[in-house]
Design an enzyme around this catalytic site. Structure first.
Site, PDB file in Angstrom:
ATOM      1  CG  PHE A 290      -1.886  -1.020   1.388  1.00 20.82           C
ATOM      2  CD1 PHE A 290      -3.192  -0.832   0.946  1.00 20.82           C
ATOM      3  CD2 PHE A 290      -1.538  -2.238   1.955  1.00 20.82           C
ATOM      4  CE1 PHE A 290      -4.126  -1.840   1.073  1.00 20.82           C
ATOM      5  CE2 PHE A 290      -2.470  -3.257   2.083  1.00 20.82           C
ATOM      6  CZ  PHE A 290      -3.771  -3.050   1.636  1.00 20.82           C
ATOM      7  CG  ASP A 291       0.444   5.954  -1.339  1.00 20.11           C
ATOM      8  OD1 ASP A 291       1.526   6.426  -0.979  1.00 20.11           O
ATOM      9  OD2 ASP A 291      -0.604   6.616  -1.430  1.00 20.11           O
ATOM     10  CB  ILE A 292       0.975   5.002   4.039  1.00 21.74           C
ATOM     11  CG1 ILE A 292       1.503   3.562   4.140  1.00 21.74           C
ATOM     12  CG2 ILE A 292       0.304   5.420   5.352  1.00 21.74           C
ATOM     13  CD1 ILE A 292       0.453   2.528   4.459  1.00 21.74           C
TER      14      ILE A 292
ATOM     15  CB  THR B 266      -3.583   4.971  -0.341  1.00 18.98           C
ATOM     16  OG1 THR B 266      -2.940   5.438  -1.531  1.00 18.98           O
ATOM     17  CG2 THR B 266      -4.424   3.746  -0.684  1.00 18.98           C
TER      18      THR B 266
END
Length: 262
Positions: free
Chosen positions: A18-20, A23
């Site tokens: 994941f991009d954090i 997102t």
């Protein structure tokens, strides 16, 4: 920005990266609030351009992207402080000792940037089916603030940060690091990694060009994040959702329909 038919079902994947910030975390809300309430900006007249949320976010994003390219090894907390100073400098505001302190305060605000309302529950659902890990443009100390704050109820199997990698996305080295560590740490192959992100520039272009299986574009429809021009031709994704909650529903439906066990 091209949606292509996914070559695999959600049940094929074993690992979600994941991009954090953007997102899972509402970085636009967090950044805008921290900037607009900081003393040098809050004291400006209401007519000043920096008092406009859209303008300050546009200026911030431009300066952050430039600095990440100029100094890919710069720790993210130091990068945040320097971006803050550059935003002010761009508007002719003097960088005094008080502003230097405020820039450090801004850098440490990252732990207060809130999660999107759907994030925690959706991540808990996804965690029933996949191993989860961030692939984030952040330093470890800053991410620990987020982990102990808005993401305290999310469990990750691993953490991959720009500080450990030595470069910022969209540098291909970040994704090469992801692939090598997921295989080494979990025995999971590249084609079993499902990358989930809001940013076309930072995430979906490099995964497309790096030969990843089609990922998930979480289209938060924010002010930051380029979605036009060259990126439309270069970024491909298999799923487009408006929230992680929507993705969690897709995943649960797929596993139930196919009668598989995670």
């Amino acid at each position: 920005m091209t949606q292509v038919p996914p070559s695999q079902s959600p049940t094929h994947f074993k690992f979600c990266s994941f991009d954090i910030y953007g997102t899972l975390i509402d970085w636009e809300g967090g950044i805008a609030n921290a900037l607009l309430t900081s003393a040098p900006i809050a004291s400006l007249p209401d007519s000043h351009k920096l008092k406009t949320r859209a303008y300050i976010l546009e200026t911030y994003e431009r300066e952050e992207r430039k600095l990440q390219q100029e100094q890919p090894g710069l720790e993210y907390s130091k990068l945040l402080a320097e971006v803050y100073r550059r935003v002010l400098k761009a508007e002719g505001i003097e960088i005094t000792p008080d502003v230097e302190k405020t820039s450090d305060d801004f850098a440490h605000s990252i732990g207060t940037w809130p999660a999107f309302p759907d994030t925690v529950k959706a991540m808990q659902t996804l965690g029933k089916y996949y191993k989860l890990a961030p692939l984030s443009n952040v330093d470890n100390a800053s991410f620990s603030r987020t982990l102990s704050g808005p993401l305290k109820d999310v469990n990750f199997s691993a953490i991959y940060t720009a500080q450990d990698i030595g470069s910022y996305k969209p540098d291909p080295r970040n994704f090469e690091y992801l692939v090598s560590h997921v295989e080494k740490d979990f025995g999971i192959k590249k084609d079993e990694i499902w990358h989930i992100a809001q940013s076309l520039h930072h995430d979906h272009v490099p995964t497309t060009e790096g030969g990843f299986e089609t990922g998930v574009w979480v289209d938060r429809k924010g002010a930051m994040g380029e979605v036009s021009g060259e990126l439309k031709e270069r970024a491909k994704y298999g799923w487009r959702v408006g929230s992680l909650g929507e993705l969690a529903d897709i995943v649960e439906e797929a596993w139930a329909k196919e009668g598989k066990q995670p």
